[in-house]
Design a protein around this motif. Sequence first.
Motif, PDB file in Angstrom:
ATOM      1  N   VAL A  73       0.810  -1.225   0.000  1.00 19.69           N
ATOM      2  CA  VAL A  73       0.000   0.000   0.000  1.00 19.69           C
ATOM      3  C   VAL A  73       0.850   1.284   0.000  1.00 19.69           C
ATOM      4  N   MET A  76       2.092   2.017  -3.407  1.00 18.75           N
ATOM      5  CA  MET A  76       1.001   2.319  -4.335  1.00 18.75           C
ATOM      6  C   MET A  76       0.465   3.725  -4.070  1.00 18.75           C
ATOM      7  N   GLY A 112     -22.691   4.519   6.503  1.00 19.36           N
ATOM      8  CA  GLY A 112     -22.217   4.074   7.812  1.00 19.36           C
ATOM      9  C   GLY A 112     -20.733   3.778   7.873  1.00 19.36           C
ATOM     10  N   LEU A 114     -16.741   4.858   7.221  1.00 14.96           N
ATOM     11  CA  LEU A 114     -15.898   6.057   7.077  1.00 14.96           C
ATOM     12  C   LEU A 114     -14.510   5.738   6.524  1.00 14.96           C
ATOM     13  N   ASP A 116     -11.785   5.377   3.922  1.00 12.75           N
ATOM     14  CA  ASP A 116     -11.713   5.879   2.535  1.00 12.75           C
ATOM     15  C   ASP A 116     -10.352   5.710   1.873  1.00 12.75           C
ATOM     16  N   ILE A 117      -9.421   5.069   2.549  1.00 12.68           N
ATOM     17  CA  ILE A 117      -8.077   4.962   1.948  1.00 12.68           C
ATOM     18  C   ILE A 117      -8.126   4.078   0.686  1.00 12.68           C
ATOM     19  N   LYS A 119     -10.818   3.254  -1.068  1.00 12.53           N
ATOM     20  CA  LYS A 119     -11.692   3.900  -2.062  1.00 12.53           C
ATOM     21  C   LYS A 119     -10.923   4.975  -2.825  1.00 12.53           C
ATOM     22  N   GLY A 158     -19.247   2.508  -8.502  1.00 11.17           N
ATOM     23  CA  GLY A 158     -18.352   1.680  -7.688  1.00 11.17           C
ATOM     24  C   GLY A 158     -18.667   1.879  -6.213  1.00 11.17           C
ATOM     25  N   LEU A 159     -18.851   0.768  -5.495  1.00  7.95           N
ATOM     26  CA  LEU A 159     -19.160   0.836  -4.062  1.00  7.95           C
ATOM     27  C   LEU A 159     -18.028   0.198  -3.276  1.00  7.95           C
ATOM     28  N   SER A 160     -17.604   0.886  -2.203  1.00  5.09           N
ATOM     29  CA  SER A 160     -16.548   0.349  -1.353  1.00  5.09           C
ATOM     30  C   SER A 160     -17.073   0.205   0.080  1.00  5.09           C
ATOM     31  N   LEU A 163     -16.354  -2.674   6.402  1.00  2.98           N
ATOM     32  CA  LEU A 163     -16.888  -3.316   7.602  1.00  2.98           C
ATOM     33  C   LEU A 163     -17.898  -4.392   7.218  1.00  2.98           C
ATOM     34  N   THR A 164     -17.891  -5.491   7.962  1.00  2.57           N
ATOM     35  CA  THR A 164     -18.868  -6.557   7.673  1.00  2.57           C
ATOM     36  C   THR A 164     -20.285  -6.038   7.895  1.00  2.57           C
ATOM     37  N   LEU A 187     -20.002  -1.958  -9.701  1.00  2.00           N
ATOM     38  CA  LEU A 187     -18.788  -2.690  -9.315  1.00  2.00           C
ATOM     39  C   LEU A 187     -18.634  -2.566  -7.803  1.00  2.00           C
ATOM     40  N   GLY A 189     -16.304  -3.556  -4.084  1.00  2.00           N
ATOM     41  CA  GLY A 189     -15.007  -3.985  -3.565  1.00  2.00           C
ATOM     42  C   GLY A 189     -14.824  -3.542  -2.130  1.00  2.00           C
ATOM     43  N   ALA A 191     -12.310  -4.829   1.647  1.00  2.00           N
ATOM     44  CA  ALA A 191     -11.757  -6.026   2.295  1.00  2.00           C
ATOM     45  C   ALA A 191     -12.758  -7.148   2.591  1.00  2.00           C
ATOM     46  N   PRO A 210      -7.617  -2.387  -7.051  1.00  2.00           N
ATOM     47  CA  PRO A 210      -7.881  -1.327  -8.036  1.00  2.00           C
ATOM     48  C   PRO A 210      -7.650  -1.763  -9.485  1.00  2.00           C
TER      49      PRO A 210
HETATM   50 CO1  B1M Z   1     -11.267   0.517  10.871  1.00  2.00          CO
HETATM   51  N1  B1M Z   1     -11.720  -1.364  10.876  1.00  2.00           N
HETATM   52  N2  B1M Z   1     -12.794   0.873  12.082  1.00  2.00           N
HETATM   53  N3  B1M Z   1     -10.636   2.330  10.900  1.00  2.00           N
HETATM   54  N4  B1M Z   1      -9.742  -0.101  10.020  1.00  2.00           N
HETATM   55  C1  B1M Z   1     -10.939  -2.230   9.986  1.00  2.00           C
HETATM   56  C2  B1M Z   1     -11.613  -2.337   8.619  1.00  2.00           C
HETATM   57  C3  B1M Z   1     -10.926  -3.592  10.807  1.00  2.00           C
HETATM   58  C4  B1M Z   1     -10.742  -4.838   9.920  1.00  2.00           C
HETATM   59  C5  B1M Z   1      -9.871  -3.518  11.919  1.00  2.00           C
HETATM   60  C6  B1M Z   1      -9.836  -4.759  12.752  1.00  2.00           C
HETATM   61  O1  B1M Z   1     -10.648  -4.927  13.623  1.00  2.00           O
HETATM   62  N5  B1M Z   1      -8.912  -5.645  12.493  1.00  2.00           N
HETATM   63  C7  B1M Z   1     -12.337  -3.540  11.496  1.00  2.00           C
HETATM   64  C8  B1M Z   1     -13.493  -4.148  10.723  1.00  2.00           C
HETATM   65  C9  B1M Z   1     -13.961  -5.461  11.294  1.00  2.00           C
HETATM   66  C10 B1M Z   1     -15.057  -6.013  10.489  1.00  2.00           C
HETATM   67  O2  B1M Z   1     -15.997  -5.379  10.122  1.00  2.00           O
HETATM   68  N6  B1M Z   1     -14.913  -7.290  10.194  1.00  2.00           N
HETATM   69  C11 B1M Z   1     -12.483  -2.058  11.724  1.00  2.00           C
HETATM   70  C12 B1M Z   1     -13.335  -1.468  12.688  1.00  2.00           C
HETATM   71  C13 B1M Z   1     -14.072  -2.450  13.604  1.00  2.00           C
HETATM   72  C14 B1M Z   1     -13.507  -0.080  12.813  1.00  2.00           C
HETATM   73  C15 B1M Z   1     -14.400   0.661  13.781  1.00  2.00           C
HETATM   74  C16 B1M Z   1     -15.793   0.051  14.005  1.00  2.00           C
HETATM   75  C17 B1M Z   1     -13.608   0.752  15.095  1.00  2.00           C
HETATM   76  C18 B1M Z   1     -14.380   1.381  16.220  1.00  2.00           C
HETATM   77  O3  B1M Z   1     -14.683   2.536  16.161  1.00  2.00           O
HETATM   78  N7  B1M Z   1     -14.678   0.551  17.186  1.00  2.00           N
HETATM   79  C19 B1M Z   1     -14.486   2.065  13.159  1.00  2.00           C
HETATM   80  C20 B1M Z   1     -15.651   2.191  12.177  1.00  2.00           C
HETATM   81  C21 B1M Z   1     -15.803   3.581  11.670  1.00  2.00           C
HETATM   82  C22 B1M Z   1     -16.798   3.602  10.519  1.00  2.00           C
HETATM   83  O4  B1M Z   1     -16.417   3.395   9.398  1.00  2.00           O
HETATM   84  N8  B1M Z   1     -18.053   3.861  10.836  1.00  2.00           N
HETATM   85  C23 B1M Z   1     -13.199   2.110  12.417  1.00  2.00           C
HETATM   86  C24 B1M Z   1     -12.492   3.291  12.149  1.00  2.00           C
HETATM   87  C25 B1M Z   1     -11.280   3.372  11.488  1.00  2.00           C
HETATM   88  C26 B1M Z   1     -10.443   4.652  11.338  1.00  2.00           C
HETATM   89  C27 B1M Z   1     -11.294   5.899  11.149  1.00  2.00           C
HETATM   90  C28 B1M Z   1      -9.597   4.789  12.572  1.00  2.00           C
HETATM   91  C29 B1M Z   1      -9.493   4.299  10.169  1.00  2.00           C
HETATM   92  C30 B1M Z   1     -10.036   4.705   8.792  1.00  2.00           C
HETATM   93  C31 B1M Z   1      -9.328   5.973   8.256  1.00  2.00           C
HETATM   94  C32 B1M Z   1      -9.704   6.218   6.813  1.00  2.00           C
HETATM   95  O5  B1M Z   1     -10.026   5.327   6.028  1.00  2.00           O
HETATM   96  N9  B1M Z   1      -9.641   7.482   6.454  1.00  2.00           N
HETATM   97  C33 B1M Z   1      -9.514   2.783  10.246  1.00  2.00           C
HETATM   98  C34 B1M Z   1      -8.531   1.970   9.641  1.00  2.00           C
HETATM   99  C35 B1M Z   1      -7.322   2.692   9.068  1.00  2.00           C
HETATM  100  C36 B1M Z   1      -8.669   0.568   9.568  1.00  2.00           C
HETATM  101  C37 B1M Z   1      -7.651  -0.452   9.067  1.00  2.00           C
HETATM  102  C38 B1M Z   1      -6.556  -0.541  10.103  1.00  2.00           C
HETATM  103  C39 B1M Z   1      -7.013  -0.174   7.704  1.00  2.00           C
HETATM  104  C40 B1M Z   1      -8.006   0.030   6.538  1.00  2.00           C
HETATM  105  C41 B1M Z   1      -7.248   0.497   5.314  1.00  2.00           C
HETATM  106  O6  B1M Z   1      -7.214   1.674   4.981  1.00  2.00           O
HETATM  107  N10 B1M Z   1      -6.560  -0.450   4.620  1.00  2.00           N
HETATM  108  C42 B1M Z   1      -8.536  -1.756   8.972  1.00  2.00           C
HETATM  109  C43 B1M Z   1      -7.740  -3.002   9.279  1.00  2.00           C
HETATM  110  C44 B1M Z   1      -7.062  -3.558   8.062  1.00  2.00           C
HETATM  111  O7  B1M Z   1      -7.595  -3.480   6.966  1.00  2.00           O
HETATM  112  N11 B1M Z   1      -5.917  -4.112   8.250  1.00  2.00           N
HETATM  113  C45 B1M Z   1      -9.718  -1.417   9.767  1.00  2.00           C
HETATM  114  C46 B1M Z   1      -5.706  -0.119   3.471  1.00  2.00           C
HETATM  115  C47 B1M Z   1      -6.557   0.003   2.194  1.00  2.00           C
HETATM  116  C48 B1M Z   1      -5.670   0.336   1.014  1.00  2.00           C
HETATM  117  O8  B1M Z   1      -7.141  -1.252   1.958  1.00  2.00           O
HETATM  118  O9  B1M Z   1      -9.473  -0.329   2.237  1.00  2.00           O
HETATM  119  O10 B1M Z   1      -9.074  -2.831   1.984  1.00  2.00           O
HETATM  120  P1  B1M Z   1      -8.688  -1.441   1.659  1.00  2.00           P
HETATM  121  O11 B1M Z   1      -8.807  -1.244   0.103  1.00  2.00           O
HETATM  122  C49 B1M Z   1      -8.211  -2.161  -0.795  1.00  2.00           C
HETATM  123  C50 B1M Z   1      -9.139  -3.255  -1.286  1.00  2.00           C
HETATM  124  O12 B1M Z   1     -10.118  -3.624  -0.339  1.00  2.00           O
HETATM  125  C51 B1M Z   1      -9.697  -2.717  -2.560  1.00  2.00           C
HETATM  126  O13 B1M Z   1      -8.667  -1.882  -3.071  1.00  2.00           O
HETATM  127  C52 B1M Z   1      -7.871  -1.347  -2.015  1.00  2.00           C
HETATM  128  C53 B1M Z   1      -6.430  -1.481  -2.409  1.00  2.00           C
HETATM  129  O14 B1M Z   1      -6.117  -2.814  -2.601  1.00  2.00           O
HETATM  130  N12 B1M Z   1     -10.924  -1.946  -2.573  1.00  2.00           N
HETATM  131  C54 B1M Z   1     -11.736  -1.938  -3.679  1.00  2.00           C
HETATM  132  C55 B1M Z   1     -11.450  -1.115  -1.665  1.00  2.00           C
HETATM  133  N13 B1M Z   1     -12.562  -0.565  -2.124  1.00  2.00           N
HETATM  134  C56 B1M Z   1     -12.761  -1.038  -3.366  1.00  2.00           C
HETATM  135  C57 B1M Z   1     -13.751  -0.759  -4.308  1.00  2.00           C
HETATM  136  C58 B1M Z   1     -13.672  -1.403  -5.543  1.00  2.00           C
HETATM  137  C59 B1M Z   1     -12.661  -2.297  -5.830  1.00  2.00           C
HETATM  138  C60 B1M Z   1     -11.665  -2.567  -4.907  1.00  2.00           C
HETATM  139  O15 B1M Z   1     -14.572  -1.198  -6.517  1.00  2.00           O
HETATM  140  C61 B1M Z   1     -15.531  -0.187  -6.371  1.00  2.00           C
END
Ligand code: B1M
Length: 222
Positions: A73, A76, A112, A114, A116-117, A119, A158-160, A163-164, A187, A189, A191, A210
């Motif tokens: 990441v 990228m 619901g 937040l 956006d990294i 996305k 595109g929807l991202s 959270l489950t 489309l 996507g 995690a 992406p």
């Molecule tokens: Co959150 N968070 N978070 N969080 N957070 C996760 C997702 C979590 C897995 C952490 C954990 O418990 N291990 C967990 C979710 C558990 C679950 O649902 N199974 C979690 C939780 C529980 C929460 C809160 C509920 C915590 C709390 O408050 N108790 C809360 C929810 C807030 C809300 O959204 N309402 C919360 C909050 C936050 C922060 C605000 C602190 C911050 C977000 C900051 C931001 O985005 N501006 C945050 C972060 C940073 C994470 C983790 C650590 C990292 C997410 C990330 O940016 N990954 C995450 C744990 C983890 O993933 N290791 C976690 C890097 C990013 C490049 O990857 O977003 O997957 P990703 O995108 C990928 C692919 O998925 C794909 O392409 C990208 C590049 O490969 N992709 C698409 C994404 N969208 C796509 C759309 C497409 C195609 C591909 O087509 C349209």
Amino acid sequence: MSEILAKLSYCVEVGKINKASPYPPNMKDQEGADELAKRALEEGCKPGEILENALIPAMSVVGNKFSRQEIYVPQMLMSAKAMSSAMVHLKPFFLSGETKRKGTFIIGTVTGDLHDIGKNLVAMMIEGGGWEVIDLGVDAGPDKFLKAVDEHPGAVIGLSALLTTTMENMRKIVASVKEKYPDLRILVGGAPVTQDFCNKIGADFYSPDPQGAVNYLNAVAS
Ligand code: B1M
């Protein structure tokens, strides 16, 4: 490809944003994507040529490396930033309609949610792939998507979701949008999202990364 476009492409590939950027360390004090894109335009390169011959191929290399887990990441993100710094110089030409875009892509993180990294990465890669991107930001629900589609007929959505709990909200958005626009392509996507989930909610395509999204859009456009 001309020397300047080759250099620009390489800067995007390795994430060299501008001369002041210390990353990557072996390119310290060298021009980056920002200066090279500006210079390429000054030297007479067409914006479309810069996009097609330098930026898009570079982002494609980056996306494929990421899919193969050869880069991660942070690298990228640096490439995406380098590409954005070059796009700043090209955008006025695209906005003036001088260079044709492949289509419009509306993207948002669903209700619901937040996160956006990911996305933002997808949006930047798709913009680099030659599409106009309308970014609805985070916590975007059915009404926001429907309004955007009304304003941009023929767009792809595109929807991202990260959270489950919030991925369930994709179902509602897909249903609302498909009710009004049955042929519109959606489309999905993020995690927790899977191909199986995509099929169940009636979306058209699932991409785990992406580059898959870019490839899908290119197939749709051709
Ligand atoms: Co959150 N968070 N978070 N969080 N957070 C996760 C997702 C979590 C897995 C952490 C954990 O418990 N291990 C967990 C979710 C558990 C679950 O649902 N199974 C979690 C939780 C529980 C929460 C809160 C509920 C915590 C709390 O408050 N108790 C809360 C929810 C807030 C809300 O959204 N309402 C919360 C909050 C936050 C922060 C605000 C602190 C911050 C977000 C900051 C931001 O985005 N501006 C945050 C972060 C940073 C994470 C983790 C650590 C990292 C997410 C990330 O940016 N990954 C995450 C744990 C983890 O993933 N290791 C976690 C890097 C990013 C490049 O990857 O977003 O997957 P990703 O995108 C990928 C692919 O998925 C794909 O392409 C990208 C590049 O490969 N992709 C698409 C994404 N969208 C796509 C759309 C497409 C195609 C591909 O087509 C349209």
